[in-house]
Motif scaffolding. Structure first.
Motif, PDB file in Angstrom:
ATOM      1  N   VAL A   1       4.243 -10.742  -4.691  1.00  0.00           N
ATOM      2  CA  VAL A   1       4.289 -10.613  -6.147  1.00  0.00           C
ATOM      3  C   VAL A   1       2.991 -11.207  -6.676  1.00  0.00           C
ATOM      4  O   VAL A   1       2.465 -12.170  -6.104  1.00  0.00           O
ATOM      5  CB  VAL A   1       5.500 -11.368  -6.748  1.00  0.00           C
TER       6      VAL A   1
ATOM      7  N   GLN B   1       1.026 -12.793 -10.186  1.00  0.00           N
ATOM      8  CA  GLN B   1       1.241 -13.386 -11.504  1.00  0.00           C
ATOM      9  C   GLN B   1      -0.098 -13.527 -12.212  1.00  0.00           C
ATOM     10  O   GLN B   1      -1.008 -14.176 -11.692  1.00  0.00           O
ATOM     11  CB  GLN B   1       1.878 -14.770 -11.383  1.00  0.00           C
TER      12      GLN B   1
ATOM     13  N   THR C   1      -0.838  -3.428  -6.019  1.00  0.00           N
ATOM     14  CA  THR C   1      -0.929  -2.425  -4.964  1.00  0.00           C
ATOM     15  C   THR C   1      -1.567  -3.071  -3.737  1.00  0.00           C
ATOM     16  O   THR C   1      -2.091  -4.177  -3.815  1.00  0.00           O
ATOM     17  CB  THR C   1      -1.774  -1.203  -5.401  1.00  0.00           C
TER      18      THR C   1
ATOM     19  N   THR D   1       0.799  -6.637 -18.814  1.00  0.00           N
ATOM     20  CA  THR D   1       1.522  -6.134 -17.645  1.00  0.00           C
ATOM     21  C   THR D   1       0.630  -6.334 -16.429  1.00  0.00           C
ATOM     22  O   THR D   1      -0.594  -6.280 -16.527  1.00  0.00           O
ATOM     23  CB  THR D   1       1.863  -4.635 -17.761  1.00  0.00           C
TER      24      THR D   1
ATOM     25  N   SER E   1       2.000 -12.511 -17.078  1.00  0.00           N
ATOM     26  CA  SER E   1       2.955 -11.501 -16.633  1.00  0.00           C
ATOM     27  C   SER E   1       3.045 -11.494 -15.112  1.00  0.00           C
ATOM     28  O   SER E   1       2.153 -12.008 -14.426  1.00  0.00           O
ATOM     29  CB  SER E   1       2.564 -10.110 -17.144  1.00  0.00           C
ATOM     30  N   TYR E   2       4.132 -10.914 -14.602  1.00  0.00           N
ATOM     31  CA  TYR E   2       4.370 -10.777 -13.173  1.00  0.00           C
ATOM     32  C   TYR E   2       4.425  -9.303 -12.805  1.00  0.00           C
ATOM     33  O   TYR E   2       4.893  -8.475 -13.589  1.00  0.00           O
ATOM     34  CB  TYR E   2       5.705 -11.407 -12.770  1.00  0.00           C
ATOM     35  N   SER E   3       4.011  -8.988 -11.590  1.00  0.00           N
ATOM     36  CA  SER E   3       4.145  -7.624 -11.069  1.00  0.00           C
ATOM     37  C   SER E   3       5.527  -7.459 -10.456  1.00  0.00           C
ATOM     38  O   SER E   3       6.247  -8.435 -10.231  1.00  0.00           O
ATOM     39  CB  SER E   3       3.095  -7.367  -9.983  1.00  0.00           C
ATOM     40  N   ASP E   4       5.884  -6.220 -10.178  1.00  0.00           N
ATOM     41  CA  ASP E   4       7.036  -5.965  -9.331  1.00  0.00           C
ATOM     42  C   ASP E   4       6.648  -6.378  -7.924  1.00  0.00           C
ATOM     43  O   ASP E   4       5.466  -6.461  -7.589  1.00  0.00           O
ATOM     44  CB  ASP E   4       7.410  -4.477  -9.345  1.00  0.00           C
ATOM     45  N   GLN E   5       7.623  -6.604  -7.075  1.00  0.00           N
ATOM     46  CA  GLN E   5       7.302  -7.002  -5.709  1.00  0.00           C
ATOM     47  C   GLN E   5       6.994  -5.784  -4.844  1.00  0.00           C
ATOM     48  O   GLN E   5       7.503  -4.695  -5.092  1.00  0.00           O
ATOM     49  CB  GLN E   5       8.412  -7.831  -5.092  1.00  0.00           C
ATOM     50  N   ILE E   6       6.125  -6.001  -3.862  1.00  0.00           N
ATOM     51  CA  ILE E   6       5.826  -4.974  -2.873  1.00  0.00           C
ATOM     52  C   ILE E   6       6.010  -5.590  -1.490  1.00  0.00           C
ATOM     53  O   ILE E   6       5.927  -6.811  -1.324  1.00  0.00           O
ATOM     54  CB  ILE E   6       4.404  -4.391  -3.024  1.00  0.00           C
TER      55      ILE E   6
ATOM     56  N   THR F   1       6.863 -10.040   1.574  1.00  0.00           N
ATOM     57  CA  THR F   1       7.074  -9.517   0.225  1.00  0.00           C
ATOM     58  C   THR F   1       6.167 -10.266  -0.738  1.00  0.00           C
ATOM     59  O   THR F   1       6.213 -11.496  -0.813  1.00  0.00           O
ATOM     60  CB  THR F   1       8.545  -9.682  -0.189  1.00  0.00           C
TER      61      THR F   1
ATOM     62  N   SER G   1       0.312  -4.967 -12.405  1.00  0.00           N
ATOM     63  CA  SER G   1       0.806  -4.087 -11.340  1.00  0.00           C
ATOM     64  C   SER G   1       0.079  -4.441 -10.048  1.00  0.00           C
ATOM     65  O   SER G   1      -1.106  -4.765 -10.055  1.00  0.00           O
ATOM     66  CB  SER G   1       0.600  -2.619 -11.703  1.00  0.00           C
TER      67      SER G   1
END
Length: 168
Positions: A107, A109, A35, A31, A122-127, A105, A33
């Protein structure tokens, strides 16, 4: 037993051309994440993006080396190499920049090294990051300038001016 992709006459990407063992175990899922040091900044202010990569099973095993690619609206923005933080136990990569503008925006990877087939990417959610223009600028001046110690009076003048650009 090994198979060679690409023998069917179809075209393949270069990374598909490696020999792939048929009985290779499935890569361990990861995973990622993402920030940021602040969700908004002023023009020219440095912002640091931090991608933390972990095994999905939350085990204490460490990942092999890899890279984290950072994307802005799907376009490559930069990359960082996986590092280990001994205090937190996190495996992370960071990217710092001071060239952001508007609303962007991002992301992240995670890409494990090619020879570490035991870990999956894996990829993060976008911020979202927003660059805001300051509403006003304040300038402070003194008179006389320069001044002599013990000389009186000294006048401090603060000048407040509106930012000519649009504010967000």
């Amino acid at each position: 037993r090994r198979r060679r992709p690409g023998r069917s006459g179809r075209s393949h990407r270069a990374d598909d051309m490696a020999l792939i063992p048929q009985d290779a175990p499935a890569p361990l899922p990861t995973t990622t994440s993402l920030t940021q040091s602040s969700d908004s900044s002023f023009p020219g202010q440095t912002v640091t993006f931090r991608a933390v990569v972990a095994l999905s099973d939350a085990s204490d095993r460490s990942l092999s080396a890899g890279d984290v690619l950072f994307y802005d609206a799907g376009n490559f923005y930069g990359e960082g190499h996986i590092q280990y933080d001994a205090l937190s136990g996190e495996q992370y990569a960071e990217l710092s920049t001071s060239t952001l503008s508007g609303t962007q925006t991002f992301v992240a990877q995670f890409r494990p090294l090619v020879d570490s087939g035991s870990y999956g990417g894996s990829y993060s959610d976008q911020i979202t990051h927003r660059v805001v223009n300051p509403v006003a600028t304040i300038a402070l001046s003194t008179a006389p300038n320069p001044s002599v110690a013990g000389e009186r009076p000294i006048t401090l003048t603060a000048t407040v001016s509106a930012n000519p650009g649009p504010t967000t």
